[in-house]
Design an enzyme around this catalytic site. Structure first.
Site, PDB file in Angstrom:
ATOM      1  N   HIS A  19       0.842  -1.203   0.000  1.00 32.61           N
ATOM      2  CA  HIS A  19       0.000   0.000   0.000  1.00 32.61           C
ATOM      3  C   HIS A  19       0.881   1.259   0.000  1.00 32.61           C
ATOM      4  CE1 HIS A  19      -3.178  -2.576   2.244  1.00 32.61           C
ATOM      5  NE2 HIS A  19      -3.657  -2.342   1.050  1.00 32.61           N
ATOM      6  N   LYS A  43     -18.689  -5.575   9.176  1.00 39.47           N
ATOM      7  CA  LYS A  43     -17.508  -6.433   9.079  1.00 39.47           C
ATOM      8  C   LYS A  43     -16.739  -6.398  10.397  1.00 39.47           C
ATOM      9  CE  LYS A  43     -16.183  -6.773   4.255  1.00 39.47           C
ATOM     10  NZ  LYS A  43     -15.146  -6.408   3.290  1.00 39.47           N
ATOM     11  N   ARG A  92      -2.337  -6.058  -8.441  1.00 41.63           N
ATOM     12  CA  ARG A  92      -1.311  -7.096  -8.235  1.00 41.63           C
ATOM     13  C   ARG A  92      -1.499  -8.190  -9.281  1.00 41.63           C
ATOM     14  NH1 ARG A  92      -3.048  -7.752  -2.187  1.00 41.63           N
ATOM     15  NH2 ARG A  92      -4.893  -7.881  -3.478  1.00 41.63           N
ATOM     16  N   SER A 130      -2.971  -7.869   2.777  1.00 41.66           N
ATOM     17  CA  SER A 130      -3.221  -7.779   4.221  1.00 41.66           C
ATOM     18  C   SER A 130      -3.687  -9.143   4.737  1.00 41.66           C
ATOM     19  CB  SER A 130      -4.303  -6.737   4.504  1.00 41.66           C
ATOM     20  OG  SER A 130      -3.905  -5.480   4.038  1.00 41.66           O
TER      21      SER A 130
END
Ligand code: PNS
Length: 165
Positions: A19, A43, A92, A130
Site C-alpha cells: 500500500h 464487518k 497485483r 493484508s
C-alpha cells in the site's frame, strides 16, 4: 498531466508496504492523496478503525500531501463529496483484475466524472496482501519487511506467538 486529488480507498486491515509503495508512487502523479478507509460496521476486521488510522498515520509520517480519512456507503459518493478527480487502486496478480474491473465499471456507471486509475504493484509486493500477512502472523510467521514497523509491533500485540524480529 493535470495534477489533481486522488482517493486511495481500501480496508487497510492493516496497511502493508505494498500500500505504502502505491501511495508514494501515486503522489508522483497526483497533487494530493486521501487514504480513505472503508468503515463497515457489519464487518469485523482484525484492527479497529482507530487502530488502522493510527498505523497509517505513523506509516506516512514525513510524506507530504497525503491525509487519512474514512468513509462508509458508496466510495464514489465519498469521492464526489471530496471533489476528487481520481480513484487510485493498485493492481497485483491477475486475480485482482476481475474484481477491480467490475468495481471500476460500477463506479463509472454511477459517476462518469471520476476516473479509476490503476498502478501496477512493484514486483516485491506482487503476492502479498493484508489477508495473507495476517494469516502468516496468526501462525507465528515473520512478516517484518512486508509491513511498516508499527504494523509489525501491533501484529505482535494481537498474536504473541509471532516471532520476535
Ligand atoms: O482493500 P479492499 O478491501 O480491496 O478495498 C475495497 C474497497 C473499500 C475499495 C471497496 O470495497 C469499496 O469501495 N467499498 C465501498 C462500497 C462501494 O462503493 N463499492 C463499489 C461499487 S458498488
Amino acid at each position: 498531466m493535470t495534477k489533481c486529488l486522488a482517493i486511495y480507498p481500501g480496508t487497510f486491515d492493516p496497511i502493508t508496504n505494498g500500500h505504502l509503495s502505491i501511495i508514494k508512487r501515486g503522489l508522483k502523479i497526483f497533487e494530493r492523496l486521501i487514504i480513505a478507509i472503508l468503515h463497515n460496521p457489519q464487518k469485523t476486521p482484525l484492527f479497529t478503525l482507530e487502530e488502522r488510522v493510527e498505523m497509517i498515520n505513523e506509516s506516512i509520517k514525513g510524506i507530504s500531501n497525503v491525509e487519512v480519512d474514512y468513509f462508509d456507503g458508496l466510495l464514489i459518493d465519498y469521492a464526489a463529496q471530496k471533489n476528487a478527480n481520481v480513484i487510485l487502486r493498485g493492481l497485483r496478480a491477475m486475480s485482482d483484475f476481475e474484481y477491480e474491473f467490475q468495481m471500476a465499471l460500477m463506479n463509472r456507471k454511477l459517476n462518469r466524472e471520476i476516473q479509476s486509475v490503476f498502478l501496477m504493484t512493484d514486483y516485491k509486493w506482487f503476492y502479498t496482501s493484508s489477508t495473507i500477512i495476517k494469516e502468516a502472523a496468526r501462525f507465528g510467521g515473520d512478516v517484518s519487511g512486508l509491513v511498516p514497523e508499527i504494523v509489525n509491533r501491533k501484529l505482535k500485540e494481537k498474536f504473541p506467538q509471532l516471532k520476535n524480529t
